[in-house]
Write an enzyme that holds these catalytic residues in place. Structure first.
Site, PDB file in Angstrom:
ATOM      1  N   LYS A  35       0.843  -1.200   0.000  1.00  9.11           N
ATOM      2  CA  LYS A  35       0.000   0.000   0.000  1.00  9.11           C
ATOM      3  C   LYS A  35       0.881   1.255   0.000  1.00  9.11           C
ATOM      4  O   LYS A  35       2.079   1.184   0.330  1.00  9.11           O
ATOM      5  CB  LYS A  35      -0.912  -0.020   1.229  1.00  9.11           C
ATOM      6  CG  LYS A  35      -0.175  -0.047   2.554  1.00  9.11           C
ATOM      7  CD  LYS A  35      -1.097  -0.394   3.725  1.00  9.11           C
ATOM      8  CE  LYS A  35      -0.316  -0.399   5.027  1.00  9.11           C
ATOM      9  NZ  LYS A  35      -1.102  -0.969   6.147  1.00  9.11           N
ATOM     10  N   TYR A 244      17.359  30.500   8.788  1.00  9.67           N
ATOM     11  CA  TYR A 244      16.189  31.205   9.317  1.00  9.67           C
ATOM     12  C   TYR A 244      16.262  31.338  10.827  1.00  9.67           C
ATOM     13  O   TYR A 244      16.614  30.390  11.538  1.00  9.67           O
ATOM     14  CB  TYR A 244      14.905  30.458   8.962  1.00  9.67           C
ATOM     15  CG  TYR A 244      14.485  30.592   7.530  1.00  9.67           C
ATOM     16  CD1 TYR A 244      14.206  31.842   6.983  1.00  9.67           C
ATOM     17  CD2 TYR A 244      14.353  29.469   6.727  1.00  9.67           C
ATOM     18  CE1 TYR A 244      13.798  31.967   5.657  1.00  9.67           C
ATOM     19  CE2 TYR A 244      13.948  29.576   5.409  1.00  9.67           C
ATOM     20  CZ  TYR A 244      13.671  30.834   4.874  1.00  9.67           C
ATOM     21  OH  TYR A 244      13.271  30.945   3.574  1.00  9.67           O
TER      22      TYR A 244
HETATM   23  C1  PLP Z   1      -0.374  -2.012   6.839  1.00  4.90           C
HETATM   24  C2  PLP Z   1      -0.998  -3.317   7.168  1.00  4.90           C
HETATM   25  C3  PLP Z   1      -0.222  -4.485   7.207  1.00  4.90           C
HETATM   26  C4  PLP Z   1       1.289  -4.473   7.152  1.00  4.90           C
HETATM   27  O1  PLP Z   1       1.743  -4.089   8.436  1.00  4.90           O
HETATM   28  P1  PLP Z   1       3.293  -3.929   8.790  1.00  4.90           P
HETATM   29  O2  PLP Z   1       3.282  -3.545  10.230  1.00  4.90           O
HETATM   30  O3  PLP Z   1       3.807  -2.836   7.912  1.00  4.90           O
HETATM   31  O4  PLP Z   1       3.963  -5.218   8.526  1.00  4.90           O
HETATM   32  C5  PLP Z   1      -0.884  -5.698   7.358  1.00  4.90           C
HETATM   33  N1  PLP Z   1      -2.233  -5.749   7.509  1.00  4.90           N
HETATM   34  C6  PLP Z   1      -2.996  -4.630   7.529  1.00  4.90           C
HETATM   35  C7  PLP Z   1      -4.461  -4.751   7.718  1.00  4.90           C
HETATM   36  C8  PLP Z   1      -2.412  -3.378   7.366  1.00  4.90           C
HETATM   37  O5  PLP Z   1      -3.170  -2.282   7.396  1.00  4.90           O
END
Ligand code: PLP
Length: 347
Positions: A35, A244
């Site tokens: 994702k 800055y």
């Molecule tokens: C993002 C996610 C993962 C992966 O989790 P990690 O901690 O990055 O390994 C797995 N399952 C769900 C439902 C997620 O949202």
């Protein structure tokens, strides 16, 4: 060449997937969560490298993320969608052959009416209260769902980065109570859950951050390397100020390098007082405030003027930065932004 460079080590990525696959155990399938553009590193390239290494199943958050991915992967590998089947998703689910993780009774009805016979998973809420059906909803719907083409039952752990947190055992018990005895493959563990051991693995594991070199997978190889070109160097007299707000005053003669990156590139301003960049193995402290596109760095102690300084290398990881920024590796990676020249090594 003034663009900051983000080099993604595909060999390290594959090594991390193989290590998490081995930790998941024999007979357990290891998927890959890609994702948010594979946590900012590029979903197409990451997915292709993992598919070549043997990954057959990928997870994205939204159906919109799947188009580029299906093109990169071709028709074989399975693409699962955490957000399920939302209004307007039907054509993409059908055309791209996606498998939605159904989160509610509404989504379930939408799916079986629009695409009868099309496979789906069900996401169950075992206590995190974020996504998925509550135990009572699942109890009401279960017998109907089991007559359809249901291919996965999954849930997600809220505290897997803290293995001895009592929430883990509570969620495991809740997930088992909702799924024991049903003849459907199950998945509970992301990276943290894999490291907690076989009780949490079931039939399929879903690592994300561990693939990309982040905690809690402490044995991960670094995947993201960031190099920032030096645009200019100058000498400061004692008493001169930098950047800055005049936030830093040179206590002695100082040689300063200005590099081409800043908070617009995910190098958060809050790190200004503590961040170091690297010339090889030698740390060089940031002086003054991090600007939008520029950072000023003390190189007085270097023998030679560097052409570039490194933000992420074998010494400084996404978790080092996360500690400085009061954040987590996940956020540091996904904040890196679009200005980097992305290079892929190995694979
Ligand atoms: C993002 C996610 C993962 C992966 O989790 P990690 O901690 O990055 O390994 C797995 N399952 C769900 C439902 C997620 O949202």
């Amino acid at each position: 060449m003034t663009a900051p460079t983000l080099t993604i080590d595909l060999d390290a990525l594959v090594a991390n997937w193989r290590a998490l696959d081995a930790a998941s155990g024999a007979g357990v399938q290891t998927a890959a969560v890609i994702k948010a553009e594979a946590y900012g590193l590029g979903a197409g390239r990451v997915a292709r490298a993992l598919a070549r290494a043997g990954a057959r199943r990928f997870f994205v958050a939204l159906t919109e993320e799947a188009a580029e991915l299906r093109e990169a992967l071709g028709p074989g590998p399975e693409i699962n969608v955490f957000s399920g089947h939302m209004p307007g998703d039907t054509d993409r689910i059908n055309d791209l052959q996606l498998v939605p993780m159904i989160n509610s009774i509404d989504q379930m009805l939408r799916h079986v009416e629009a695409l009868p016979g099309h496979p789906f998973g069900v996401q169950l809420d075992s206590g995190m209260n974020r996504l998925g059906m509550e135990p009572a909803e699942w109890a009401a719907l279960r017998d109907i769902a089991l007559e359809q083409n249901i291919t996965l039952l999954m849930s997600h752990l809220a505290c897997a980065d803290t293995p001895d947190h009592p929430m883990n055992a509570a969620q495991l018990a809740s997930f088992r109570a909702m799924t024991d005895g049903l003849d459907v493959p199950r998945s509970l563990a992301a990276t943290g859950g894999i490291l907690m051991g076989p009780e949490y693995h079931f039939d399929l594991t879903r690592p994300g951050i561990g693939l990309y070199g982040g905690a809690p997978f402490s044995e991960a190889q670094a995947v993201a390397h960031v190099s920032l070109p030096v645009i200019q160097t100058r000498m400061l007299e004692p008493g001169e100020t930098v950047g800055y707000g005049n936030a830093w005053t040179a206590p002695a003669a100082t040689k300063l390098a200005t590099v081409a990156a800043g908070y617009a590139d995910g190098i958060h301003r809050i790190m200004s007082g503590d961040l170091q960049l690297y010339a090889g193995d030698t740390p060089c402290p940031v002086r003054g405030r991090i600007s939008m596109d520029l950072i000023t760095v003390d190189i007085t102690h270097l023998d030679e003027e560097p052409a570039a300084l490194e933000l992420l290398n074998h010494i400084q990881t996404v978790d080092t930065l996360a500690d400085l920024a009061g954040s987590i590796g996940y956020e540091m990676l996904t904040a890196l932004g679009n200005r980097y020249l992305r290079r892929y090594a190995g694979g």
